[in-house]
Scaffold this active site. Sequence first.
Site, PDB file in Angstrom:
ATOM      1  N   PRO A   1       0.839  -1.199   0.000  1.00 47.99           N
ATOM      2  CA  PRO A   1       0.000   0.000   0.000  1.00 47.99           C
ATOM      3  C   PRO A   1       0.876   1.251   0.000  1.00 47.99           C
ATOM      4  O   PRO A   1       1.867   1.325   0.709  1.00 47.99           O
ATOM      5  CB  PRO A   1      -0.797  -0.104   1.299  1.00 47.99           C
ATOM      6  CG  PRO A   1      -0.758  -1.555   1.651  1.00 47.99           C
ATOM      7  CD  PRO A   1       0.554  -2.066   1.140  1.00 47.99           C
ATOM      8  N   CYS A   2       0.510   2.236  -0.795  1.00 47.72           N
ATOM      9  CA  CYS A   2       1.368   3.404  -0.974  1.00 47.72           C
ATOM     10  C   CYS A   2       1.595   4.175   0.316  1.00 47.72           C
ATOM     11  O   CYS A   2       2.622   4.828   0.461  1.00 47.72           O
ATOM     12  CB  CYS A   2       0.827   4.308  -2.071  1.00 47.72           C
ATOM     13  SG  CYS A   2      -0.818   4.946  -1.743  1.00 47.72           S
ATOM     14  N   HIS A   3       0.693   4.098   1.285  1.00 43.39           N
ATOM     15  CA  HIS A   3       0.924   4.822   2.526  1.00 43.39           C
ATOM     16  C   HIS A   3       2.006   4.163   3.378  1.00 43.39           C
ATOM     17  O   HIS A   3       2.491   4.755   4.325  1.00 43.39           O
ATOM     18  CB  HIS A   3      -0.382   4.977   3.330  1.00 43.39           C
ATOM     19  CG  HIS A   3      -0.866   3.717   3.941  1.00 43.39           C
ATOM     20  ND1 HIS A   3      -1.641   2.812   3.243  1.00 43.39           N
ATOM     21  CD2 HIS A   3      -0.679   3.189   5.180  1.00 43.39           C
ATOM     22  CE1 HIS A   3      -1.922   1.789   4.029  1.00 43.39           C
ATOM     23  NE2 HIS A   3      -1.345   1.992   5.209  1.00 43.39           N
ATOM     24  N   ARG A   4       2.414   2.946   3.026  1.00 44.42           N
ATOM     25  CA  ARG A   4       3.460   2.252   3.786  1.00 44.42           C
ATOM     26  C   ARG A   4       4.856   2.606   3.306  1.00 44.42           C
ATOM     27  O   ARG A   4       5.837   2.242   3.941  1.00 44.42           O
ATOM     28  CB  ARG A   4       3.286   0.743   3.657  1.00 44.42           C
ATOM     29  CG  ARG A   4       1.964   0.179   4.164  1.00 44.42           C
ATOM     30  CD  ARG A   4       1.674   0.431   5.610  1.00 44.42           C
ATOM     31  NE  ARG A   4       2.654  -0.053   6.541  1.00 44.42           N
ATOM     32  CZ  ARG A   4       2.658  -1.247   7.111  1.00 44.42           C
ATOM     33  NH1 ARG A   4       1.721  -2.111   6.831  1.00 44.42           N
ATOM     34  NH2 ARG A   4       3.591  -1.571   7.962  1.00 44.42           N
ATOM     35  N   ILE A   5       4.987   3.312   2.191  1.00 46.08           N
ATOM     36  CA  ILE A   5       6.294   3.686   1.647  1.00 46.08           C
ATOM     37  C   ILE A   5       6.811   4.901   2.399  1.00 46.08           C
ATOM     38  O   ILE A   5       6.154   5.928   2.467  1.00 46.08           O
ATOM     39  CB  ILE A   5       6.199   4.000   0.138  1.00 46.08           C
ATOM     40  CG1 ILE A   5       5.547   2.841  -0.624  1.00 46.08           C
ATOM     41  CG2 ILE A   5       7.559   4.346  -0.426  1.00 46.08           C
ATOM     42  CD1 ILE A   5       6.285   1.542  -0.547  1.00 46.08           C
TER      43      ILE A   5
END
Length: 59
Positions: free
Chosen positions: A22-26
């Site tokens: 998920p992009c918020h985990r980057i």
Amino acid sequence: MGSSPRAIGQACARNPFPIVVPCHRILGAGGALGAYSAGNGPITKSRLLDHERPQGGVL
């Protein structure tokens, strides 16, 4: 990559275990929060990460 989009699409279709992050985990270099375009930007990203963090209980 040197491959056509079709070849990449076929390789993804044959992969039985896709890797989805998920992009918020980057995070940025050194653990910086970095940018996020959904919701209220970095505030939303921070809240999502806080929500997913274990709260001292057993998972």
